[in-house]
Structure formats: structure tokens, C-alpha cells
Design a protein around this motif. Sequence first.
Motif, short mmCIF file in Angstrom:
data_model
loop_
_atom_site.label_atom_id
_atom_site.label_comp_id
_atom_site.label_asym_id
_atom_site.label_seq_id
_atom_site.Cartn_x
_atom_site.Cartn_y
_atom_site.Cartn_z
N SER A 109 0.83 -1.20 0.00
CA SER A 109 0.00 0.00 0.00
C SER A 109 0.87 1.26 0.00
CB SER A 109 -0.92 0.00 1.23
OG SER A 109 -0.15 -0.03 2.41
N GLU A 110 0.21 2.39 -0.22
CA GLU A 110 0.94 3.66 -0.23
C GLU A 110 1.50 4.00 1.14
OE1 GLU A 110 -1.59 6.64 -1.76
OE2 GLU A 110 -1.76 5.76 -3.78
N ASP A 111 0.77 3.66 2.18
CA ASP A 111 1.27 3.92 3.53
C ASP A 111 2.54 3.11 3.82
OD1 ASP A 111 -0.87 5.58 3.86
OD2 ASP A 111 -2.11 4.08 4.89
#
Length: 427
Positions: free
Chosen positions: A173-175
Amino acid sequence: MSVCRPVRCLFASASLPKPPSAPKRSFHASAPRAARKRRAHYPSIKAEDLNLLNQAADTQYPKYDTSETTLLEKRYTPAQIAAIKAAETAIDTRDLVTQSQRRSDPWLLPYEDDLAEVDPVTDHAEKLDIKDIPGNKSFREVNDVERDEAITLLANENLAKLFPDGIPEGEVSEDTVRQLEDAMGTALTQAVLDPRATMRIEDDRVAATLADPRYSMVLPDLPRIENRMVRQTRRLSSEEEEDPRQKRLLQYLDWDKTKLRSIRCKTLVVHGVTNQTRMGKIRSLYYLTIAGNQDGLLGVGEGKSVEPEEGRKQSIMSAIRNMRPVPRYENRTTFGDLEHKVGATKVQLFSRPPGFGLRVQHLIFELARAAGLQDLSARTPRSRNKMNVIKATWEALCNQKLPDEIARARGKKLVDVRKVYYGGSVH
């Protein structure tokens, strides 16, 4: 009158029938006292139950064996070891199982008993001098190739501390990508600042001491680099434009916006005030606001400004900043009856049993609900000025005398015996 009748009554075996009495009507819903079953004041513990208590005490609070005692002797002095053994002997583990309970309040320390462990919040590593380093302390500066190799090795070690299971691979994910980039930057910065990357020491013991945080001005552990101001700066730089007053409050409390939104705020008093100056009368608005997390924190704040929205924001920020802990008995009511006086206003607060509710006036009702109180009654026998009622209630709730403090002042020991008398049904 015949003589036989008294003799017949005297020698008769059966008594005369009594006239039927009128039935008594009961006006109470519960059973009469004669029909109730008497319960013991405290449960009697049988021998088999006592054996179960011993097993539970031995499981939850085991005794020290030889190996654990040897480890303790490496950390503590002989006097401390003797004190630990005396405390273990004096405290009955069965009492800990039946009467004690673990703390769950917000002010609980992050660790339970091992106070010798260094905590980055409350404890600071003691700095040592170069005289405390054993062995040969001669060193030489490394060249560029050795420096790059050392930085690479130290950066990998720091990344291994952050990701013990390995760096995530595949689709993430982007996180996770953002977290990985931050970790790499932090690990590389830490490796550059590490003294092992700029000097080479022949003695391995002396080289190992460079990684000890007690010798370094920049502690090598990554959580110590990631301090509060760095997190706050990164969080505020990625957020949208906001109120400068709220930004300062977040930095002061070390909170984020999610935790700030969970605070319950309510403005209870609003009225206009006038200031007479040489240029005439300047009118402004006064606000009195309360704030609480409904779990033992309560604050009161005031604000005054010519602009209505500015004064209200000022009172809200002041109330959140002034939040103080409110002691609660069983997380529902106060510790006994309270009384406090502010000006000509006197407020009397009374603790009530479970299920009683908040039977108070509307101002005290809002204060109790914001503090997390559920059972309370109150009286205001004298002046009922709104500002003084709020301030008197807030000071009375925050300045309660706890039973522990009273017992300590009297030189007594406070023991909670409710679990013994009520059979463990303590709410």
C-alpha cells in the motif's frame, strides 16, 4: 352456674377453635422477611477451593528459581536482592488473586514492575566518559571506500531493527511505501552520524562501546532519533492549512486531529461585556466552555473577543489545555460527598449507588457527562451564578481526597475487601 364447665375446660385436650383472622394486605413487592433466605455475609471457602486458589496464585505469580535469582544478582545489588526476597515472602499470592486488580486508568505507567529497564520517555541513559572505555583507544580515520562500506553495513543493521521480518515485497500500500521511505532515510542518517562510520579501531571491545548509547551524544537506537518534534513537524507539514492556535495546541499536547476531535466541548455561558474607554464603549462577548474526554479528564476555559468566533475558539482551546484528571469511584461516581465554595456560590455533590443517574441541574449535568460520571446528585443552596457554579463544581471534582491519601496520612493501610464480602461481584 354449673361447676362442670370449668372442669371440662380444664381437662379437655383440644383447645377451642380460634376465630379466623382477616387477611393482611401486603403493600410491598418483595417477599416478607420470614420467607427470605438468609445469605452469609461472605462466602465460606472450602478446602478444595483453597487448593484451586493456591494453584492460580502459583500460576500467575510464580516463585523465583535458581536461574532467575542468578540473573537478578547481575542487575541488582545484594541489598536490593534481600529487599525483593523479603517483599516476596511478606505478600501472600492468594490475596493478590482474590483482592488485587490490575490498573486500567489512563495514567498507568508503560511498564509494570521492571523499573530498571531504560524507558525513552521517563529514563535517560547516563553518559559515560572516555576514561570508562577499557582497552587501547587509538584509532585512525577511514578512507572513502571504508566509509561507504561502513555506512552500508550500519544502514542495513538499522533497517533490520525496524523490519525484523524482512522488508515487505510485492504489491504494498501507499502507507507502507511511505513508511519504508521514511525508515530508509532515518537509517541512512543514523548510519552517517554513527562514529563507527568515520573511524577505525583495532580493539574490538573499544569499537563495540561506540554502539553503546551511554558513550554517544546521538543515541544509536532509531526510536530516539524519531523524537516528538520530528513526528509533529512531519504530520503538520502533510496536513492542510489550519488554525495556528490549534497547531500550537497539537504541538503542546503531542496529539493528532483524531484525538482532538474525540474531546467533548460545550459552551455553557455566553454574555456580552462592555469596556468603557476614552474612545467610548467597546462591546465584546464572553464565553465559558467546558471540555472532557468522558473518561476522567475535565477542563474549563474562558475566552473574550470582539469577534464572536474568535472568542469561542479561544475558550475551547483554553478548556482543552486546562483539562485535569477527575478521580472516579468505580468509574461512575465521586469518592464520597464533596463541597466547594467560589464567591457566594456553594456546591454540594453527593455520591450515589449504581443506576441512580445524574439528578443535578443542567450545568453540573454537562460537567459530569464530560468527565464520565454516571451516578451523582447535587445541591446549590446559596447563590446560583452560572460562572461560579461551573468553577466550583470543576474544582470540587478535581480536588477530591482519595481514600489512599487519607489512609497514608493517618498511617494506615488501605485494603479492598469488597471481593471477599461480596463474592467477587464488584463493578
